[in-house]
Design a protein around this motif. Structure first.
Motif, mmCIF file in Angstrom:
data_model
loop_
_atom_site.group_PDB
_atom_site.id
_atom_site.type_symbol
_atom_site.label_atom_id
_atom_site.label_comp_id
_atom_site.label_asym_id
_atom_site.label_seq_id
_atom_site.Cartn_x
_atom_site.Cartn_y
_atom_site.Cartn_z
ATOM 1 N N PHE A 103 0.832 -1.202 0.000
ATOM 2 C CA PHE A 103 0.000 0.000 0.000
ATOM 3 C C PHE A 103 0.867 1.253 0.000
ATOM 4 C CE2 PHE A 103 -2.558 3.401 1.706
ATOM 5 C CZ PHE A 103 -3.810 3.191 1.142
ATOM 6 N N LYS A 104 1.887 1.271 0.829
ATOM 7 C CA LYS A 104 2.777 2.439 0.897
ATOM 8 C C LYS A 104 3.467 2.672 -0.442
ATOM 9 C CE LYS A 104 3.836 2.227 5.849
ATOM 10 N NZ LYS A 104 4.898 1.976 6.867
ATOM 11 N N ASN A 105 3.910 1.610 -1.077
ATOM 12 C CA ASN A 105 4.607 1.771 -2.352
ATOM 13 C C ASN A 105 3.668 2.195 -3.474
ATOM 14 O OD1 ASN A 105 7.625 1.069 -2.318
ATOM 15 N ND2 ASN A 105 6.753 -0.549 -1.046
ATOM 16 N N PRO A 191 5.715 13.259 -1.894
ATOM 17 C CA PRO A 191 6.579 12.119 -1.559
ATOM 18 C C PRO A 191 8.006 12.589 -1.279
ATOM 19 C CG PRO A 191 6.234 12.219 -3.934
ATOM 20 C CD PRO A 191 5.365 13.293 -3.327
ATOM 21 N N LEU A 192 8.569 12.071 -0.215
ATOM 22 C CA LEU A 192 9.951 12.413 0.143
ATOM 23 C C LEU A 192 10.913 11.295 -0.220
ATOM 24 C CD1 LEU A 192 9.337 14.072 3.636
ATOM 25 C CD2 LEU A 192 9.485 15.160 1.379
ATOM 26 N N GLN A 193 10.362 10.198 -0.729
ATOM 27 C CA GLN A 193 11.201 9.124 -1.249
ATOM 28 C C GLN A 193 10.450 8.438 -2.375
ATOM 29 O OE1 GLN A 193 11.501 6.571 2.359
ATOM 30 N NE2 GLN A 193 10.592 4.962 1.104
ATOM 31 N N LYS A 194 11.199 7.709 -3.200
ATOM 32 C CA LYS A 194 10.600 7.026 -4.340
ATOM 33 C C LYS A 194 10.028 5.674 -3.913
ATOM 34 C CE LYS A 194 13.361 9.096 -8.028
ATOM 35 N NZ LYS A 194 12.182 9.645 -8.722
ATOM 36 N N ALA A 195 9.050 5.223 -4.669
ATOM 37 C CA ALA A 195 8.505 3.888 -4.432
ATOM 38 C C ALA A 195 9.569 2.843 -4.738
ATOM 39 C CB ALA A 195 7.286 3.662 -5.320
#
Length: 265
Positions: A103-105, A191-195
């Motif tokens: 879900f987070k990704n 988003p502060l980071q990539k999936a």
């Protein structure tokens, strides 16, 4: 022959008989020479079934019309199978289990592509998640994130989303900002980071990409109005969980499967 059965009861009996024969909707529709959407509407209890269609169904599913239309119809008796030897026939039940990492990704993947769009606040984001999950399930009969969605007045909303987002904010994966769009206050997420793309299969990314391409430029009102006409949301009672299995009863323009519609009603 008792002809006072409701359309809903006829539909339920046909579902049980079809399942007992191991037939898909597409298989049964072709065998009786009607379209799959027509059979879907019959099974949902939204369409009358003609006597001619019932006769074809009786031949294909091997039931007696007199027994089928009786109020005390029993599937076990109809099939001529001892009760103890007949497995319980029920509609397939899908109980999703939330995969939090997936879900987070998925959330990060959607935001990577959409966070820069001024229209993508919480309302649009919720719908992009909903259609990604339900479109994937309709296509592959597997859950994407396993999130449960509840029918609320403004459309389908994934459960536990607030707690997941707060956790992601605490972990510096997301930033929540408040903005204004066309005179309305809205919450947006950056988003502060990539999936982690290793967590997403090619088929999953393909479904999400198509949802993003189709809907990510829509306003909150437009995507909410669209979601309200999607059958899984439409037929669910207010405040209840939306069954993923209802995705199989969608019609155009919501269905993402391609069915053979060469048959006339």
């Amino acid at each position: 022959m008792d002809l006072e059965l409701s359309k809903q009861e006829i539909g339920k009996r046909l579902i049980r008989l079809r399942n007992s024969k191991g037939l898909s909707q597409d298989d049964l529709a072709k065998s009786i020479n009607i379209s799959r959407p027509s059979l879907t509407q019959i099974e949902l209890g939204n369409r009358n079934v003609s006597l001619n269609e019932l006769q074809k169904l009786a031949r294909t599913l091997s039931f007696s019309l007199n027994e089928f239309m009786a109020k005390d119809f029993e599937l076990n008796q109809n099939l001529g199978t001892p009760e103890e030897k007949l497995p319980l026939i029920e509609e397939r039940i899908s109980v999703p289990t939330l995969n939090i990492d997936k879900f987070k990704n998925v959330l990060l993947y959607i935001l990577e592509h959409c966070a820069g769009k001024p229209n993508v606040g919480e309302t649009v984001l919720y719908k992009l998640l909903y259609f990604s999950d339900f479109n994937y399930y309709e296509l592959y009969e597997e859950h994407l994130t396993g999130a449960k969605y509840k029918k609320l007045p403004y459309g389908p909303v994934p459960q536990k989303l607030d707690s997941i987002i707060n956790q992601m904010i605490d972990d510096n994966q997301l930033q929540r900002i408040k903005t204004e769009y066309k005179g309305f206050a809205q919450k947006r997420y950056i988003p502060l980071q990539k999936a982690d793309l290793t967590e997403l299969k090619a088929s999953e990314k393909d479904v999400i990409d198509k949802v993003i391409e189709q809907m990510s430029d829509w306003s909150a009102k437009a995507i909410s109005d669209y979601s309200h006409k999607d059958l899984p949301w439409e037929v669910t009672e207010d405040g209840k969980d939306i069954s993923y299995n209802l995705a199989f009863y969608r019609e155009m323009p919501y269905t993402v499967r391609v069915y053979d519609e060469d048959f006339d009603d």
